[in-house]
Design a protein around this motif. Sequence first.
Motif, PDB file in Angstrom:
ATOM      1  N   HIS A   9       0.788  -1.231   0.000  1.00 57.17           N
ATOM      2  CA  HIS A   9       0.000   0.000   0.000  1.00 57.17           C
ATOM      3  C   HIS A   9       0.825   1.288   0.000  1.00 57.17           C
ATOM      4  CE1 HIS A   9      -3.818  -2.083   0.285  1.00 57.17           C
ATOM      5  NE2 HIS A   9      -3.161  -2.959   1.019  1.00 57.17           N
ATOM      6  N   SER A  10       2.139   1.185   0.108  1.00 58.87           N
ATOM      7  CA  SER A  10       2.964   2.386  -0.021  1.00 58.87           C
ATOM      8  C   SER A  10       2.883   2.887  -1.462  1.00 58.87           C
ATOM      9  CB  SER A  10       4.416   2.033   0.310  1.00 58.87           C
ATOM     10  OG  SER A  10       5.259   3.043  -0.183  1.00 58.87           O
ATOM     11  N   GLN A  11       2.705   4.191  -1.629  1.00 58.48           N
ATOM     12  CA  GLN A  11       2.611   4.745  -2.985  1.00 58.48           C
ATOM     13  C   GLN A  11       3.992   5.183  -3.469  1.00 58.48           C
ATOM     14  OE1 GLN A  11      -0.293   7.815  -2.396  1.00 58.48           O
ATOM     15  NE2 GLN A  11      -1.941   6.361  -2.046  1.00 58.48           N
ATOM     16  N   ALA A  12       4.977   4.295  -3.334  1.00 64.41           N
ATOM     17  CA  ALA A  12       6.339   4.611  -3.768  1.00 64.41           C
ATOM     18  C   ALA A  12       6.816   3.545  -4.744  1.00 64.41           C
ATOM     19  CB  ALA A  12       7.273   4.661  -2.560  1.00 64.41           C
ATOM     20  N   GLY A  13       7.784   3.917  -5.558  1.00 66.17           N
ATOM     21  CA  GLY A  13       8.317   2.967  -6.530  1.00 66.17           C
ATOM     22  C   GLY A  13       9.240   1.942  -5.904  1.00 66.17           C
ATOM     23  N   MET A  14       9.869   2.303  -4.769  1.00 63.79           N
ATOM     24  CA  MET A  14      10.815   1.383  -4.110  1.00 63.79           C
ATOM     25  C   MET A  14      10.503   1.360  -2.615  1.00 63.79           C
ATOM     26  SD  MET A  14      14.239   2.455  -6.234  1.00 63.79           S
ATOM     27  CE  MET A  14      13.997   4.196  -5.995  1.00 63.79           C
ATOM     28  N   VAL A  15      10.302   0.184  -2.065  1.00 67.71           N
ATOM     29  CA  VAL A  15       9.869   0.051  -0.669  1.00 67.71           C
ATOM     30  C   VAL A  15      10.879  -0.811   0.083  1.00 67.71           C
ATOM     31  CG1 VAL A  15       7.981  -0.654   0.831  1.00 67.71           C
ATOM     32  CG2 VAL A  15       7.478   0.206  -1.447  1.00 67.71           C
ATOM     33  N   MET A  16      11.276  -0.350   1.266  1.00 68.98           N
ATOM     34  CA  MET A  16      12.301  -1.052   2.057  1.00 68.98           C
ATOM     35  C   MET A  16      11.732  -1.453   3.414  1.00 68.98           C
ATOM     36  SD  MET A  16      14.633  -0.207  -0.164  1.00 68.98           S
ATOM     37  CE  MET A  16      14.948   1.072  -1.368  1.00 68.98           C
ATOM     38  N   VAL A  17      12.021  -2.659   3.848  1.00 66.50           N
ATOM     39  CA  VAL A  17      11.609  -3.121   5.173  1.00 66.50           C
ATOM     40  C   VAL A  17      12.867  -3.355   6.002  1.00 66.50           C
ATOM     41  CG1 VAL A  17      10.422  -4.933   6.461  1.00 66.50           C
ATOM     42  CG2 VAL A  17       9.523  -4.178   4.242  1.00 66.50           C
ATOM     43  N   ASN A  18      12.976  -2.634   7.110  1.00 66.03           N
ATOM     44  CA  ASN A  18      14.133  -2.725   8.022  1.00 66.03           C
ATOM     45  C   ASN A  18      15.450  -2.416   7.318  1.00 66.03           C
ATOM     46  OD1 ASN A  18      12.496  -3.386  10.233  1.00 66.03           O
ATOM     47  ND2 ASN A  18      12.506  -5.548   9.656  1.00 66.03           N
ATOM     48  N   LEU A  19      15.376  -1.557   6.301  1.00 71.99           N
ATOM     49  CA  LEU A  19      16.565  -1.138   5.550  1.00 71.99           C
ATOM     50  C   LEU A  19      16.459   0.363   5.263  1.00 71.99           C
ATOM     51  CD1 LEU A  19      16.717  -3.999   2.897  1.00 71.99           C
ATOM     52  CD2 LEU A  19      18.486  -3.503   4.600  1.00 71.99           C
ATOM     53  N   PRO A  20      17.600   1.033   5.052  1.00 73.24           N
ATOM     54  CA  PRO A  20      17.545   2.449   4.679  1.00 73.24           C
ATOM     55  C   PRO A  20      16.833   2.634   3.330  1.00 73.24           C
ATOM     56  CG  PRO A  20      19.794   1.781   5.238  1.00 73.24           C
ATOM     57  CD  PRO A  20      18.978   0.536   5.166  1.00 73.24           C
ATOM     58  N   THR A  21      16.196   3.774   3.139  1.00 69.32           N
ATOM     59  CA  THR A  21      15.538   4.017   1.834  1.00 69.32           C
ATOM     60  C   THR A  21      16.567   4.303   0.747  1.00 69.32           C
ATOM     61  OG1 THR A  21      15.261   6.352   2.379  1.00 69.32           O
ATOM     62  CG2 THR A  21      13.371   4.894   2.801  1.00 69.32           C
ATOM     63  N   ALA A  22      17.730   4.787   1.131  1.00 64.26           N
ATOM     64  CA  ALA A  22      18.772   5.113   0.153  1.00 64.26           C
ATOM     65  C   ALA A  22      19.780   3.984   0.067  1.00 64.26           C
ATOM     66  CB  ALA A  22      19.474   6.400   0.544  1.00 64.26           C
ATOM     67  N   GLY A  23      20.413   3.873  -1.107  1.00 63.01           N
ATOM     68  CA  GLY A  23      21.431   2.848  -1.294  1.00 63.01           C
ATOM     69  C   GLY A  23      20.784   1.616  -1.903  1.00 63.01           C
ATOM     70  N   VAL A  24      20.607   1.663  -3.221  1.00 63.26           N
ATOM     71  CA  VAL A  24      19.846   0.592  -3.873  1.00 63.26           C
ATOM     72  C   VAL A  24      20.773  -0.320  -4.685  1.00 63.26           C
ATOM     73  CG1 VAL A  24      17.764   1.998  -4.009  1.00 63.26           C
ATOM     74  CG2 VAL A  24      19.393   2.043  -5.900  1.00 63.26           C
ATOM     75  N   ASP A  25      20.262  -1.476  -5.086  1.00 59.46           N
ATOM     76  CA  ASP A  25      21.038  -2.419  -5.910  1.00 59.46           C
ATOM     77  C   ASP A  25      21.098  -1.906  -7.362  1.00 59.46           C
ATOM     78  OD1 ASP A  25      21.142  -3.891  -3.645  1.00 59.46           O
ATOM     79  OD2 ASP A  25      20.199  -5.689  -4.479  1.00 59.46           O
ATOM     80  N   TYR A  26      22.110  -2.364  -8.087  1.00 57.33           N
ATOM     81  CA  TYR A  26      22.283  -1.861  -9.459  1.00 57.33           C
ATOM     82  C   TYR A  26      21.645  -2.760 -10.510  1.00 57.33           C
ATOM     83  CZ  TYR A  26      26.037  -5.302  -9.777  1.00 57.33           C
ATOM     84  OH  TYR A  26      26.761  -6.467  -9.769  1.00 57.33           O
ATOM     85  N   HIS A  27      21.133  -3.940 -10.110  1.00 59.83           N
ATOM     86  CA  HIS A  27      20.670  -4.908 -11.121  1.00 59.83           C
ATOM     87  C   HIS A  27      19.153  -5.042 -11.153  1.00 59.83           C
ATOM     88  CE1 HIS A  27      20.371  -7.060  -7.457  1.00 59.83           C
ATOM     89  NE2 HIS A  27      20.025  -8.199  -8.031  1.00 59.83           N
TER      90      HIS A  27
END
Length: 479
Positions: A427-445
């Motif tokens: 239900h989050s209206q975001a393109g990328m959702v993190m659980v127990n992780l920072p919102t920044a710092g994403v994977d490259y693949h």
Amino acid sequence: MFKNFIAGEWLDGARVSRNINPSDTRDLVGEYAQADAAQARLAVASAEAAFPAWSMSTPQQRFDILDAVGSEILARRTEIGDLLAREEGKTLPEAVGEVTRAGHIFKFFAGEALRPGGELLPSVRPGVGVEITREALGVIAIITPWNFPIAIPAWKIAPALAYGNCVVFKPADLVPGSAWALAEILSRSGLPQGVFNLVMGRGSEVGTVLLEDARVSAVTFTGSVGTGQKVAAACVARMAKFQLEMGGKNPLIVLDDADLDVAVNCAVQSGFYSTGQRCTASSRVIVSEGLQQRFVAAMVEKMKALKVGNARQIGIDIGPVVDQTQLNQDLDYVRIAQQEGASLAFGGEALAENEQGQPGFYLRPALITETSPEMRINREEVFGPVVSVQTARDYEHALALANDTPFGLAAGIVTRSLKHATHFKRHSQAGMVMVNLPTAGVDYHVPFGGRKGSSYGSREQGRYAAEFYTVVKTAYTLP
Ligand SMILES: NC(=O)C1=CN([C@@H]2O[C@H](COP(=O)(O)OP(=O)(O)OC[C@H]3O[C@@H](n4cnc5c(N)ncnc54)[C@H](OP(=O)(O)O)[C@@H]3O)[C@@H](O)[C@H]2O)C=CC1
Ligand SMILES: O=C(O)CCC(=O)C(=O)O
């Protein structure tokens, strides 16, 4: 003088820009050529001329070139990382990490060049075959911001080339050094003349040409919402394909059942690291009532220990803000929040110099509490180490606050509840959702991008990048 790379040659510019180290403003990183409109058009012409041959190059040729570029970036990650830290101000480990990511991205898309997609289907008509293939678009204009001076160029240039397009790359004027280093590697990579062009220069001049020139088939842009809107308007006017990655006002929800250490680490990591200058930064932390006081106290303790200083010095946690304009913007938002009734729990003051007496754009990370959803600090992107805290009655209230934003790039939740984590992912209206992780710092693949005012067009990165950098063809054959 670092020159532009156009039609296979290094060319002087019409003007020169001075690249200044934000950790020590007495340090000139280098002087970089600024192209004018005529040189930007020359770059487009050379890319257009190179396109027919490059779009027919073999997957092996593209793999070999992109893989070698990735290898060189990885081999030189410490040296280029130091340059990146020096010109942009993220800390050395963060900068080396960004360069490493750029190397991995080139290697990922080298592999993708060997995996062209396609489908062969029977037609609904007897005896007819249908082939669905993807073809390169043509000349791609790549316009990038200052905050990820090598990773963002890499995640646009590598797929553009892997899928057979030619490139005209305009990096941010503020930080041309890492972009130039990447271009120099590409210039020796075996790419045919004109396939890749670097045009450093002003957005208002070089950028405008790239948006308006009919020979540019598509524009991929990362930067501010205001410029993104200009890119969109110019591309729609001439029916060019475009893709925008813009701002964020990313929420991090912390529920009562959260592990406090995990919550504080996520908030500090994604709110303040890279000096908060990430579109994925958690600039709004939404804490449920039961944990609010303990969370704020723990944040302040953690923030007291953060070392603000020269980005290239070992042991520094937070480098400088990128320049005086961005520093003024950060300070303005700290002041506006207080004028609107919020409290400054910690930080928020500019430091004219670091402990070594080096003059720079230093700002002690700021934590702003007692905020409400309508305050500007909770609605507008600051793009600095400034985090606001809102209080939620329960999970449902926290979710409503998290989604109450014109942006939709990333969102996070810290909780031990599988039920709430699962509900939030859906239900989050975001393109990328993190659980127990920072919102920044994403994977490259894997795909990168947002919803609402954060992004427009198809996703970047991973296999999903093919959607933007290729066009689908459906062919019917009656043998
Ligand atoms: N979401 C994100 O990923 C990012 C968001 N931002 C936001 O943007 C703000 C300003 O950062 P900034 O990098 O200056 O962002 P801009 O949107 O101003 O710049 C991004 C790129 O667009 C170019 N550009 C500027 N004007 C035009 C134009 N008229 N036509 C074509 N290209 C143009 C810039 O060139 P030039 O460098 O010459 O101005 C730069 O290369 C930040 O404070 C932050 O809020 C910034 C970076 C990343
Ligand atoms: O958080 C990340 O890893 C990427 C952030 C980003 O792309 C940006 O800030 O522009």
